[in-house]
Design a protein around this motif. Structure first.
Motif, PDB file in Angstrom:
ATOM      1  N   ARG A   1       4.624   9.102 -11.197  1.00 27.23           N
ATOM      2  CA  ARG A   1       5.594   8.584 -12.169  1.00 27.23           C
ATOM      3  C   ARG A   1       6.709   7.796 -11.479  1.00 27.23           C
ATOM      4  O   ARG A   1       7.139   6.756 -11.973  1.00 27.23           O
ATOM      5  CB  ARG A   1       6.195   9.730 -12.996  1.00 27.23           C
ATOM      6  N   ARG A   2       7.162   8.282 -10.351  1.00 22.57           N
ATOM      7  CA  ARG A   2       8.222   7.561  -9.614  1.00 22.57           C
ATOM      8  C   ARG A   2       7.736   6.202  -9.140  1.00 22.57           C
ATOM      9  O   ARG A   2       8.472   5.219  -9.177  1.00 22.57           O
ATOM     10  CB  ARG A   2       8.719   8.398  -8.438  1.00 22.57           C
TER      11      ARG A   2
ATOM     12  N   GLY B   1       8.701   0.073 -10.473  1.00 19.89           N
ATOM     13  CA  GLY B   1       8.375  -1.335 -10.676  1.00 19.89           C
ATOM     14  C   GLY B   1       7.455  -1.899  -9.606  1.00 19.89           C
ATOM     15  O   GLY B   1       6.987  -3.027  -9.714  1.00 19.89           O
ATOM     16  N   LEU B   2       7.208  -1.124  -8.556  1.00 19.32           N
ATOM     17  CA  LEU B   2       6.246  -1.563  -7.544  1.00 19.32           C
ATOM     18  C   LEU B   2       4.865  -1.636  -8.164  1.00 19.32           C
ATOM     19  O   LEU B   2       4.500  -0.811  -9.001  1.00 19.32           O
ATOM     20  CB  LEU B   2       6.181  -0.566  -6.387  1.00 19.32           C
TER      21      LEU B   2
ATOM     22  N   PHE C   1       2.547  15.965  -7.365  1.00 21.66           N
ATOM     23  CA  PHE C   1       1.798  14.716  -7.241  1.00 21.66           C
ATOM     24  C   PHE C   1       1.997  13.838  -8.470  1.00 21.66           C
ATOM     25  O   PHE C   1       2.240  12.636  -8.361  1.00 21.66           O
ATOM     26  CB  PHE C   1       0.314  15.031  -7.028  1.00 21.66           C
ATOM     27  N   GLU C   2       1.913  14.438  -9.659  1.00 21.90           N
ATOM     28  CA  GLU C   2       2.127  13.675 -10.894  1.00 21.90           C
ATOM     29  C   GLU C   2       3.533  13.069 -10.939  1.00 21.90           C
ATOM     30  O   GLU C   2       3.715  11.933 -11.373  1.00 21.90           O
ATOM     31  CB  GLU C   2       1.881  14.567 -12.109  1.00 21.90           C
ATOM     32  N   ALA C   3       4.518  13.820 -10.465  1.00 19.11           N
ATOM     33  CA  ALA C   3       5.890  13.299 -10.418  1.00 19.11           C
ATOM     34  C   ALA C   3       5.987  12.116  -9.456  1.00 19.11           C
ATOM     35  O   ALA C   3       6.686  11.134  -9.737  1.00 19.11           O
ATOM     36  CB  ALA C   3       6.858  14.409 -10.004  1.00 19.11           C
TER      37      ALA C   3
ATOM     38  N   LEU D   1       0.859  -1.177   0.000  1.00 15.03           N
ATOM     39  CA  LEU D   1       0.000   0.000   0.000  1.00 15.03           C
ATOM     40  C   LEU D   1       0.898   1.231   0.000  1.00 15.03           C
ATOM     41  O   LEU D   1       1.918   1.256   0.686  1.00 15.03           O
ATOM     42  CB  LEU D   1      -0.892   0.038   1.235  1.00 15.03           C
ATOM     43  N   ILE D   2       0.520   2.229  -0.764  1.00 19.65           N
ATOM     44  CA  ILE D   2       1.248   3.494  -0.773  1.00 19.65           C
ATOM     45  C   ILE D   2       0.264   4.574  -0.358  1.00 19.65           C
ATOM     46  O   ILE D   2      -0.841   4.662  -0.893  1.00 19.65           O
ATOM     47  CB  ILE D   2       1.831   3.791  -2.168  1.00 19.65           C
TER      48      ILE D   2
END
Length: 71
Positions: free
Chosen positions: A41-42, A47-48, A36-38, A11-12
């Motif tokens: 993208r991260r 790969g999570l 927030f958009e960045a 969970l993030i």
């Protein structure tokens, strides 16, 4: 780990976005939607594959409909 199962879900949590209207002279000195958009993208580039991304706290700065539309 002894006696503890490995995690099965990730969970993030991203909190307090404070997204503002376009063109506002932000007290945060940046466009919080761009930040927030960045972050998204991260997460994608990492790969999570989280089971969920939780958005909590103040999602927008002033509760204005245009802020929610922008989000």
């Amino acid at each position: 780990m002894d006696g503890v199962d490995e995690p099965t879900h990730t969970l993030i949590q991203i909190t307090d976005l404070h997204v503002e209207r376009t063109g506002v002279d932000s007290r945060y000195r940046s466009d919080t939607l761009t930040v927030f958009e960045a972050a998204l993208r991260r997460i994608e580039d990492s790969g999570l594959r989280p089971a969920a991304i939780l958005l909590t706290g103040d999602l927008v700065e002033g509760g204005r409909p245009e802020e929610y539309r922008r989000l």
